[in-house]
Structures are given as structure tokens and as C-alpha cells.
Design an enzyme around this catalytic site. Structure first.
Site, short mmCIF file in Angstrom:
data_model
loop_
_atom_site.label_atom_id
_atom_site.label_comp_id
_atom_site.label_asym_id
_atom_site.label_seq_id
_atom_site.Cartn_x
_atom_site.Cartn_y
_atom_site.Cartn_z
N GLN B 221 33.25 0.06 23.99
CA GLN B 221 34.55 0.11 23.34
C GLN B 221 35.02 1.55 23.14
OE1 GLN B 221 33.10 -3.51 20.49
NE2 GLN B 221 34.95 -2.50 19.77
N ARG B 368 34.84 -6.99 13.82
CA ARG B 368 36.28 -7.22 13.71
C ARG B 368 36.78 -6.76 12.34
NH1 ARG B 368 39.05 -12.03 16.92
NH2 ARG B 368 41.14 -11.19 16.95
N CYS B 369 36.55 -5.49 12.06
CA CYS B 369 36.77 -4.99 10.72
C CYS B 369 36.87 -3.48 10.78
CB CYS B 369 35.59 -5.41 9.85
SG CYS B 369 35.22 -4.36 8.46
N GLU B 738 42.30 -7.10 13.27
CA GLU B 738 41.22 -7.52 12.37
C GLU B 738 41.69 -8.12 11.06
OE1 GLU B 738 39.78 -3.64 12.54
OE2 GLU B 738 38.34 -4.01 14.13
#
Lengths: 289, 784, 161
Positions: B221, B368-369, B738
């Protein structure tokens, strides 16, 4: 996860398969749907030297009721079981359980025979067959024998089957006119093994319970038939109180272990609740039959 | 008159995704699809013990397996000074264990073979002499005197304590609590979870011994940051390293860190002169790569009797695993957790955090944060719900009474954030209206009278994303700024090269739409390139909902930079002065004479064919964006559940989500992001967790035990929006990837707790399995 | 062992080890990389292909078992370059994000529509419950399969005069 090497044999007839098993003995495994065996091989928990593929043997995938017996071929896939007209019409316990086994894609390959022979205490169909008083047919080059489910299931992942035998058929006594049943499964998600599963089967006669069958999933070292609970129902009036008493006895007969799915106390409680609810549903369906 | 100009499908258009054309044909190019000539395959041997001394590793049998090319051990890596590597938090992590193993699943050795099946065969033949040691599985135990020392190799490390960190004003907070009428407290564990993208991690390392060129295809990523880390770790010249992130099958934070497998594969390729492929198995992914959460939190809120919030006090203990490998800005030890005051005008707050080593996998990635915002949002929203019950107030009223008011923005929070913009009352009121709150309250009361349990859960989250301004935000010293490069071709088509990397968020479409908005070139005429460090500008990558806030801004700014030159070119073409040129959606007009017009395509052509003397040819630019502030998406989620008190089973009846992420670039994609976030939020609330037994064995090492909901369990979502643009972003966007994972877990849990109010249940820790719900009911009833 | 399979209408023969999983036969030997591997244990369904028209998880079957059978992968969904209605609908309804579970989801969807041309939302959710998606929350996957159902129905209606 990749399996170890093995030799693959595709049997085109039952005789050929039995010969292969007789030759290789403990070194061979029967490959049916493969949905339990292949993951074990990929994890290298199982590394058989020979696989005998029985998928191409004709005549092992029938479902037919005759002479008071429902005969289910061991190669019948779970989704075929779920889609069968005769099962849908007359065997509600099987009809309720079949669509709850694994997930819809796995059910396209997984077989009833493979599922029973795998003898996972968290497997659904073992309980169903205990409740229905079914038996299994085992064939080998030595001959054929029939065992009731209660004798077939020995321990966790262990059955009475010998290394040279193939489970060819499941025989279920046909219901009388007024019979009902269901299968209740507590699972955390589709594809999960049962936290608790309960199969129930009731035969009514002149307003009383002629016979009751109960099978419990995931609450012991194998699928459990709570005989005292069944006995408490046989010959009795079908009342809520009687159902509750049977449920209590079924919960007593279970001996679950605490794990991530829940505490032993919770699982035993769920047996109680599900047996009670299941008997109620079975009674309603029997009355409607 | 000129013909009506074509509508430019820029910001606000639900443009169908450009990337889909390859995916729906099965023509994506994921890591495992990459095959290079002479490529070898690597498999990793992992520790079965959570804590054990290694007395020896015998690889002789494994080396003898036909097809095995090499077996790599920790000792071999140590000879090249590669047995250890730095983590993203500045700690160290073993690449292959040399002295001892510190968690189950830790990398011990690797086999490189010409076939992946053979590599697995050989793993079974490696003989490791382990001497088991006492295991530490909880951070509480880790900090007890006399607990086994996990990081005994680390100089100056005499216990398992990693850090202590504080934020806010302790004195002011103590004062607020002293003046309070009521104090509400909550202890809760946010369980260890795992992002588990459907594609696991992997790489193909290709080192050319002759030229030194090192190409690593990697599920990353953050390819640019990884390149720099590789240069620093391996001492390789950075210009010779090319990190190439192909299509990525989901990331959710899991693919931010550098994992030992990448390092070993690269070293093996260097030593063997062949490309080496390593693809994780799911179990490896679950037991060894970046986990998330695992915070033990204590929160207290001070309130006046009328519901006015006075102060917030939080202490937390973080279970960091065996190596401190959180992926987060270096200045903040628990990420952006200090956003814990949430959507409320809380005059005083104090947060203190401690981190501990345990015999568990390292990671601490934000699933996802945005850097621990999820834990913060959960804690405050659970506390507020319980405070409402304590005060006998409706939870929506208590929230509405204490929300930061629209006129208070920009708002400085008690822990020092400058909230950019918001209308929390608007989002809440819309959610209440859409869910039919008043009717539900009546239905709930009637149902309770019949012994049925219905619960309504609310959560009004405020997120903080888009790290960040260079003054405060860096990872390993690398400032969290990102770049975009835009080239307009002579025919008026364009290529946009961006520093972030999509994992499904639709960058190839949305970033083209930003350029479309700014320059009037249709998005289908703009190719977006990303993931290849040789061909994109530097940046820190895609996570923490930062692509739109940082790279999206860089894209808008570079397009504006290019437009400045385009105006000069248009002036030349229109034969007027630059000041007389007006721009609107890809068309350049002469002021007062709108029929005298040149399109962006005319201008682009001129940039290469007809430019004025003294002007450089070409039409392109690059921009590195340093955000002036973070952005603060917010919203209110309302969840309705039914609970079966007899069994503990619960079902979601409704999920209403109101999200405000500022300006929406592609509403279709934004909605898709919210759907995905809600599903993962539900998953965390209902079933996802990684647990360990007392020996440190990981429970949850396959998808049989690490539960991910299917379409059957996942609820339906009803999504709505309000739009409050961010004044600190060039197009007013805030980021959305997110929000729903951050905000929704509390809504699901609050709904179940709300249903159980008549039974006296105050808290259940996630995941809310039916067993836990039932046990909580039993405990509450037994205590009554 | 020699294995002959008809993949996407084309007969292919290969000599493989008996332990080679069907998914590896498809991906590595036949070179069709649209079929993915996600979990190894039959839970995620990313490896789903159609075996004689029926969805199966190709990570839990050996390549040799497929000898003599027909396999359809995502690469075989389109006919003569014309996308299947399910493929069109996945793009139209934003039924995919990272794209990794998508080939399997589309195949399961296409297979469902063969059996049930007008599925309810529950029918679709049940049918795809052997497949995991981490990105979409399933909302738009369900929508896409229902959209494809309508498109197929519309295409098969006789043209109005």
C-alpha cells in the site's frame, strides 16, 4: 497449503474400488466429495499414499423410497439431498439439515457418505441419521454389512468402517403418516461448524408420541443420541411440559467443551432451548402431515 | 453560437470505473499472476511455539530434497546483517529468528525450490531444536514484576514495557471531574482483529546481480516508503530499487508494513541470481502479519446532572505483540487515538497510554482506520450511550446537547486537534428522521411489554484523516506529504502519475475526475498511473483514508498549476493578454466575448506545436502537497436490532448511515466505500477476532476460526449524506474509505446494549457472539 | 498423469502430478489467472469455477479429478468478445472494488441465473454465501446479479412490433 504426493486411482466400478482398497489397506483413502479430506491433506494432517476416487462409480448417487425404506446413495451431494422431492415431502429433518451443511459451493461437491464417514462431532448429518434411526451399508471384497448409525459412529473422526470398506448407502426407515421433524443449527456464520445442532424427529399415533428421535451436534466427542430424552417422549402425550422435560434430559446427555464458540454451560443451555423449540416445530409438522 | 459544450464528468459524477474493464474479464494483474523466467518459489517455516529458545536448526535433510535450491536460516541472514530489520515504529523485528522465537508463527527458516509443492515438502524436513519458555499472552501479565522478558536481546530493555504516552490536560481534567454531578465509567477491550484482504501478501523479488537492479513486485500500500526502507535496511542504492505494486486484492492496512518474507525473498534472489516468488498462505497472513486494535481501554466521563459534558479521562493498555511494529506517525505512540473526545464539546480531556510486549504477532496496523481512530470512536460512543442511560436521558438528546455546534468550527479540541468543519446536528437529525426514531421508541416500548427485545443503537463519529502536515506527521522521518504529476499530451489526452496506490478504492477513476474538474478533460481521456516507484512521484501511500486528502489535493493543485500555463497558451492563441482570458470547464474565453473560445485540447496541441517565443514547450507539472491540516469526516449511524434473550442470538433489522465526507468526487464510489466499511464494522462487532490460548497458540489461524461474514449475515445498508466541505482541502473533500468501519461498531454494540436495558446489561465486549450476549444476560440477572 | 479438460470450450491436455490442485492446473498450467486463491480452506470461494456448469471451489479438488470434464472460468464468461450480462452488471452497479473475489462472484451469479432467472435478494445472498468479499459489503454484488437477471430477461423477450 499444499498436499504431499500420492497415487491417484480412478475407480470405474465398485468392484474395482474395493479391490484397490483391499490391496492398499491403511495406505489408501476413499476420495468422494473431498471437501473434508482435501483440506486435511493440504494441512498435511492426512497424507495417504493412495487415493481411490469413487466419483465415477455408477449407482451410488440415487435417492429412492421403497418398501418402507429410504435409500440414499453415499455419493449424493448435499445440494442434491436438499433438492430431492421425496426428502422435501417426507423427511423434514434431512430437508432442514442439508442446506445448513457447509456453504452452497461446498455442498455441490460434498457427499452424504463422506460427511458421515468423516465422523466429525460437529457434523450435522450424523445427528440427523441418529434421530431418524438410520443405518449405513458397508461393502468390501469380503462382503456387505449393515450397521445402525449408533454403532457406526465410534469416536471423534472414528467410525466402525474398516480400511477396505466403502460406505455405499444410507438407509432411513420411512415415516408413518404422522411424522415430523427439523434440524436447528446455531452457527456463527454460513460455512461454520455448528456451535450446537439439534435434530429431532417425532412419530405420532392416536394423539400420542409413538417414537421420538433426537441427535445432538457439536456437544460431545461424537454426535450424541440422548436416549433418556427420547424415552421420556415415547408413548407420552405431546405437551409443552413433556417437551421441556425431554429438552432438559437432552441437555444433561450432552457434554460440550468450552471454546471460542461458547462455554460448555451456554452450549448445554442451547441444547435445552433448541430441543424444546425443535420438538415444537416437529410436532406442528407431524400434525400437519 | 458554438454548440452546447459537452458535460465534463468531473467532481460529483458517478462515472463507471475505468479499472473494472480488466477485472470483470479476469485480466487483473495481481502478485501471484506475475511469472518471471527462471523464477523460484519460497516457503517459510514458522514457529509452532509462542516463546522458545532455538538451540539449533538442522536443514541438511531439507537441502537434499530434489528441486530444493537453498534453505535460508537466521544465521545465514545474520551473516549478511539482515537477521533483524527496523519496524515502522522504530523498533526492530526479527527477519528470521536466530536466538529465540517470540510468537507462534514467527519466521524461522525459508526453503527456495523450483516448485512450490517441493518447497512445502522440504519445510517438513527442517529440524529445529526448540526449548520452550514461559509465555506472556496478556499485556497485564507482561507488565507484572517478574514476567518473562520477551525482548531480552534489546539493549536497555529490562521489562516488557514499550512506551508511556499522554495527551490533553490532566489538571484541567481532574478539576472537571471534581466538579461533576455524575461520572460514568466503562472498561472495554477492543479485540485483536485482522484486516484479512481476500488476497494475501506476497512478492516476487528480482535482483539482477550484474547490474544491481532490484525490482520487487509487492503487495504494498506504500511502495515509495518501502523503497526507502529497503535502501536503508539492505544498504542498496535507492535508484536501483524499483517497487512495483501490481493490482492489489484489498489491503485495509494489512499491506502497509514490510514483512520478513519480502526481505528473505529479496536476499534469496540476490544470493541465487533468480527471481524468487513468495505468496503467503492464509494461515501465514492471519498469524504473522499486521493485526489491528487490541486495546484494553478504561474511559470515564464527567457530566452535570443536566447532561452537560465536563471532561473525559481515558487510560489504555496496548497489546503490541513481540515487536512494536505499529504503522503510524512517529510522534504519536497510539496514533490519532486522542481524537477520543469525538463529536463533543468537551472542555477538558486527558489520555494516557502504555504499550507492552507480549508473545503475539506484531503489527498494530490500522485495519480500515486512520491510526487508532477506530478504538477512540468506539470508546467515546459507548461511553456516551451509557451516560445517557445513567442520566435517564435519550441517547440522541444527550448527543445533540453536547455536539460541537456548526458555528464553533474551526474548533480546537481538548487534545489539540483543529476540527475543520462539521454539522453534527444535521447528520444526527437526518439519521433520526430516516430511521424513524420516534416511532421506533414507541415500538420498542410496546415490544418490551410483550417480552421482546428491540434495540436502537446510535453512534456519531468524528474521524481524523489525511495525515498530514509536515510539522507533525512523519513515518521513520519521512514527511507524510504526497505528490502528483500531470502531463497533457498534444492530442489533449493526459497521464496522471500519483504517489498513492489503489487497492480497490477506484483511484484510476476518481483522480481522473479531479483532473477533469480542474482542466475539462474527460476522465476517460486521462490515464492514471500508480504503484510503480520508477514512474510516479514520491509519497507515503494509501491508508488512513489519506489518498483523497493528500494525493487528491496534490492532483487538484497540479491541475491548477498546469492550468496557469494553459491560460498563457490560450492567451497566445486568442491573441489577447493573459488577464483577458477566462476559464470554465475546459474552455478558455476572451472576457466579454464568450464566442471567442479555445478548448483545453486546442491549448494542449499548441503547447507542442504553436507556443510563444520564450515559453517552454509542453504542458505538464508536478506538485507535492503538504496539507495545512487534517480533515475530519463525520456522521451518524443508527442500527436497529432484535435480540433473543433466551439464546443470545441477535439480528440486525436496519442500518441507517449518514456520512459527511465533504465534497464527494464520485458518489457511486463513495457509497461503495461506505458499504464496505459498514460490513467490516459489523464484522468486528459481531464475529471477527483473533484470540490466543494460555500457551500463546493463535486461535483464528484460518477462515474457519477467523470469521468473515458472508452476504447472508451481512445486513442491508441504507446510506444518506450531508455535505460540509473542508475549508482546508482544495476541493473540499475529506476522505471516506474508513469512516464506516470507524463509526459503525459502536452503533451495532449500542443497539444490542439498548435492547438489553430492561435486563440490566451495561456492557459486552466485542465480538458480540450469541454466547457472550447470553452470558452477559445471565450475569446481569444473577446480580439483580 | 495425463489430464484432458475442456476449458472455456477448448480442449486442453496436460501431464501433471496427481497432487496438483485444480486451481493450480488452471492458473499455472493452463495460464488462466483470473481464478484466484484466497484462503486454502474452502471458506473464501475466490477459486470458484464452474465444473460442468456447477460452481465448485477449485482449491479443494485435484486437477486429475477434472479429467474429461468441462470447466468454465471467468475468462470464458464472455461469448465472442461480448460480455455476459453479469459482467456488464458488475461494472454498471459498482459490484466490485479490488476485483479479487469478482471472477468467482460473477461465475456464481451466472450459475444462479441459469437455475433461477428471477432471484430475490435473499436468493442471491444465499447463493453467494460461500464466497467472501471484503470490499463491497455485498450490497452492489447483490444488486449487480439482480440487474443481470433483468437484462437477460429483457434480452430474451421477443422484440415488440
Amino acid at each position: 497449503m499444499l498436499p504431499a504426493s500420492f497415487e491417484y486411482h480412478r475407480a470405474s466400478s465398485l468392484e474395482e474400488a474395493l479391490d484397490l482398497l483391499s490391496t492398499f489397506g491403511e495406505g489408501a483413502k476413499v476420495l468422494a466429495g473431498g471437501q473434508s479430506l482435501i483440506p486435511l491433506m493440504k494441512l498435511r494432517f492426512a497424507s495417504p499414499e493412495h487415493l481411490v476416487d469413487v466419483n465415477h462409480i455408477a449407482g451410488l448417487d440415487g435417492i429412492a423410497e421403497a418398501d418402507g425404506v429410504l435409500r440414499i446413495g453415499s455419493l449424493v451431494r448435499h445440494n442434491a439431498l436438499a433438492a430431492s422431492d421425496v426428502i422435501g415431502a417426507r423427511y423434514p429433518t434431512i430437508a432442514a439439515a442439508a442446506p445448513q451443511v457447509a456453504d452452497p459451493i461446498v455442498r455441490n461437491l460434498g457427499t452424504i457418505g463422506g460427511s458421515l464417514a468423516h465422523a466429525d462431532p460437529a457434523g450435522d448429518l450424523g445427528s440427523v441419521m441418529l434421530a431418524l434411526g438410520a443405518s449405513v451399508v458397508l461393502r468390501s471384497t469380503r462382503g456387505e454389512r449393515t450397521l445402525p448409525m449408533s454403532e457406526f459412529l465410534v469416536d471423534t473422526f472414528e467410525t466402525a468402517i474398516s480400511a477396505d470398506e466403502i460406505l455405499t448407502e444410507i438407509r432411513v426407515p420411512a415415516p408413518s403418516a404422522r411424522a415430523g421433524g427439523t434440524y436447528l443449527k446455531l452457527e456463527r456464520k454460513v460455512g461454520d461448524f455448528a456451535t450446537v445442532g439439534v435434530a429431532v424427529y417425532l412419530v405420532l399415533s392416536n394423539g400420542t408420541i409413538e417414537r421420538a428421535g433426537i441427535g445432538l451436534t457439536g456437544v460431545g466427542l461424537k454426535n450424541i443420541e440422548p436416549e433418556q430424552a427420547e424415552a421420556a417422549l415415547a408413548g407420552a402425550e405431546p405437551t409443552e411440559e413433556r417437551f421441556a422435560e425431554a429438552a432438559r434430559l437432552a441437555a444433561e446427555a450432552s457434554h460440550p467443551a468450552s471454546d471460542v464458540r461458547g462455554s460448555a454451560e451456554y452450549k448445554r443451555h442451547m441444547v435445552d432451548i433448541y430441543v424444546r423449540r425443535g420438538l415444537s416445530t416437529a410436532f406442528d409438522s407431524a400434525r400437519a402431515a | 453560437m458554438a454548440a452546447e459544450p459537452e458535460v465534463i464528468r468531473g467532481i460529483g459524477h458517478s462515472v463507471k470505473r475505468k479499472e473494472d474493464d480488466r477485472f470483470i474479464r479476469g485480466k487483473g494483474n495481481y502478485i501471484d499472476d506475475i511469472k518471471l523466467p527462471g523464477m523460484l518459489h519460497m516457503a517459510i517455516l514458522r514457529s509452532p511455539f509462542a516463546h522458545a529458545k532455538i538451540n539449533g536448526v538442522d536443514v541438511s535433510k531439507a537441502q537434499g530434497v530434489p528441486g530444493v535450491v537453498a534453505v535460508v536460516t537466521g544465521d545465514l541472514m545474520a551473516q549478511h546483517n539482515l537477521a533483524w530489520m527496523p519496524t515502522l515504529s522504530g523498533d526492530t523485528q526479527a527477519v528470521l529468528a536466530t536466538d529465540k522465537v517470540r510468537f507462534q508463527g514467527q519466521e524461522v527458516a525459508a526453503v527456495i525450490a523450483d516448485d512450490p509443492y517441493v518447497a512445502k515438502d522440504a519445510l517438513e524436513l527442517i529440524d529445529v531444536d526448540y526449548e520452550p519458555l514461559d509465555v506472556v499472552v496478556t499485556p497485564q501479565r507482561a507488565l507484572e514484576p517478574g514476567a518473562p522478558l520477551i525482548r531480552d536481546e534489546k539493549e536497555g530493555q529490562s521489562d516488557n514495557h514499550i512506551y508511556h504516552w499522554e495527551s490533553g490536560d490532566k489538571e484541567a481534567t481532574d478539576k472537571a471531574f471534581a466538579e461533576a454531578d455524575t461520572v460514568v465509567a466503562l472498561d472495554t477491550h477492543y479485540p485483536r482483529s485482522h484486516p484479512s484482504p481476500v488476497e494475501t501478501c506476497g512478492c516476487v523479488a528480482d535482483v539482477d546481480a550484474a547490474t544491481g537492479q532490484t525490482t520487487i513486485y509487492m503487495t504494498s500500500q506504500a511502495p515509495h516508503a518501502i523503497r526507502t526502507v529497503f535502501a536503508l535496511v539492505a544498504g542498496l542504492p535507492e535508484e536501483n530499487i524499483r517497487i512495483f505494486s501490481p493490482d492489489i486484492g484489498g489491503g485495509f492496512g494489512n499491506k502497509v508494513p514490510v514483512y520478513p518474507g519480502y526481505v528473505v525473498a529479496t536476499a534469496a534472489s540476490l544470493l541465487l541470481g533468480h527471481p524468487v516468488k513468495w505468496i503467503e498462505e492464509r494461515t501465514e497472513n492471519l498469524i504473522s502479519t499486521g493485526f489491528a486494535r487490541d486495546f484494553h481501554m478504561h474511559g470515564e466521563m464527567a457530566l452535570k446532572r443536566d447532561g452537560t459534558m465536563l471532561g473525559l479521562r481515558v487510560s489504555l493498555l496496548a497489546d503490541e505483540g513481540a515487536f512494536h511494529a505499529d504503522a503510524q506517525p512517529s510522534k504519536f505512540k497510539v496514533g490519532l487515538f486522542h481524537i477520543v473526545t469525538g463529536s463533543y464539546d468537551l472542555p477538558a480531556a486527558h489520555v494516557e497510554a502504555d504499550g507492552a510486549y507480549t508473545n503475539k504477532a506484531p503489527g498494530g496496523v490500522a485495519y480500515r482506520c486512520s491510526f487508532r481512530v477506530t478504538e477512540a470512536s468506539y470508546l467515546i460512543e459507548r461511553l456516551v450511550q451509557n451516560a445517557a442511560y445513567e442520566l435517564g436521558m435519550d441517547p440522541s438528546e444527550l448527543r445533540l446537547k453536547n455536539f460541537i455546534k456548526p458555528e464553533q468550527f474551526p474548533y480546537i479540541s481538548a487534545t489539540g486537534f483543529e476540527y475543520d468543519s462539521g454539522d453534527y446536528h444535521g447528520a444526527m437529525n437526518l439519521a433520526l428522521e430516516k430511521v424513524g426514531y420516534q416511532d421506533l421508541l414507541k415500538e420498542q416500548e410496546a415490544a418490551r411489554a410483550e417480552g421482546k427485545l428491540i434495540g436502537i443503537g446510535l453512534a456519531s463519529f468524528t474521524e481524523v484523516v489525511g495525515a498530514g502536515p509536515h510539522k507533525d506527521y512523519d513515518i521513520l522521518g519521512l514527511k507524510m506529504n504526497d505528490g502528483a504529476e500531470l502531463r497533457i499530451h498534444p492530442t489533449g489526452k493526459a497521464i496522471l502519475k500519483i504517489s498513492s496506490q489503489t487497492q480497490g478504492q477506484g483511484h484510476e477513476t476518481t483522480f481522473a475526475q479531479i483532473v477533469a474538474e480542474e482542466l475539462g478533460i474527460q476522465p476517460e481521456d486521462i490515464k492514471v498511473q500508480h504503484g510503480d516507484t520508477d514512474n510516479t512521484p514520491y509519497g507515503l501511500g494509501t491508508y488512513a483514508s489519506r489518498s483523497t486528502p493528500t494525493v487528491g489535493a496534490a492532483t487538484a493543485m497540479v491541475a491548477r498549476r498546469v492550468r496557469e500555463k494553459a491560460i498563457k497558451l490560450a492567451a497566445h492563441l486568442l491573441e489577447v493578454s493573459e488577464d483577458d482570458v477566462e476559464y470554465d470547464k475546459g474552455r478558455f474565453f476572451v472576457k466579454g466575448a464568450p464566442d471567442q473560445v479555445k478548448t483545453i485540447q486546442d491549448v494542449a496541441f499548441a503547447a507542442y506545436t504553436n507556443f510563444p517565443d520564450g515559453m517552454e514547450s509542453g504542458l505538464e507539472g508536478v506538485y507535492y502537497y503538504d496539507p495545512p491540516n487534517l480533515t475530519f469526516p463525520f456522521g451518524t449511524y443508527a442500527v436497529v436490532v432484535e435480540v433473543d434473550a433466551e439464546t443470545g442470538e441477535w439480528k440486525v433489522r436496519r442500518v441507517v448511515a449518514v456520512d459527511d465526507c465533504g465534497v464527494r468526487i464520485n458518489p457511486m464510489i463513495v457509497e461503495g466505500q461506505i458499504h464496505g466499511g459498514l460490513a467490516e464494522g459489523f464484522a468486528i462487532a459481531a464475529m471477527e477476532q483473533i484470540t490466543f490460548d494460555e500457551s500463546g497458540n493463535c486461535i483464528g489461524s484460518t477462515f474457519l476460526d477467523y470469521l468473515i461474514p458472508t452476504a447472508w449475515e451481512t445486513p442491508r445498508f441504507e446510506t444518506f449524506e450531508t455535505v460540509t466541505p473542508s475549508p482546508h482541502h482544495p476541493i473540499g473533500a475529506k476522505g471516506v474509505g474508513e469512516s464506516a468501519t470507524v463509526g459503525s461498531p459502536a452503533a451495532f454494540v449500542n443497539a444490542v446494549i439498548d435492547a438489553l436495558q430492561p435486563l440490566g446489561v451495561k456492557n459486552i465486549d466485542m465480538p458480540l457472539t450469541s454466547a457472550r450476549v447470553w452470558e452477559a444476560i445471565q450475569a446481569a440477572q444473577g446480580g439483580a | 498423469m495425463k489430464v484432458t479438460v475442456k476449458v472455456n470450450g477448448v480442449e486442453r491436455t496436460a501431464d501433471v502430478e496427481s497432487r496438483l490442485l485444480l486451481v493450480h492446473l488452471i492458473r499455472e498450467v493452463l495460464g488462466l489467472t483470473g481464478t484466484h486463491i484466497g484462503c486454502d480452506t474452502t471458506h473464501c470461494g475466490a477459486c470458484t469455477v464452474l465444473l460442468d456448469g456447477t460452481p465448485v471451489k477449485s482449491c479443494t479438488m485435484f486437477g486429475v479429478q477434472a479429467d474429461g470434464r468441462e470447466i468454465t472460468t471467468v475468462e470464458g464468461l464472455a461469448t465472442n468478445g461480448q460480455l455476459d450480462a453479469v459482467q456488464e452488471a458488475f461494472k454498471e452497479e459498482h459490484g466490485l472494488q479490488c476485483g479479487f473475489c469478482t471472477p468467482a462472484m460473477m461465475l456464481v451469479g451466472a450459475s444462479l441465473l441459469e437455475r433461477n432467472p428471477d432471484p430475490t435478494e435473499d436468493d442471491v445472498r444465499w447463493a453467494i454465501s460461500g464466497n467472501i468479499c471484503r470490499c463491497t459489503g455485498y450490497m452492489n454484488i447483490v444488486k449487480a446479479i439482480q440487474t443481470a437477471a433483468r437484462a437477460k430477461a429483457a434480452a430474451s423477450e421477443p422484440a415488440s412490433v
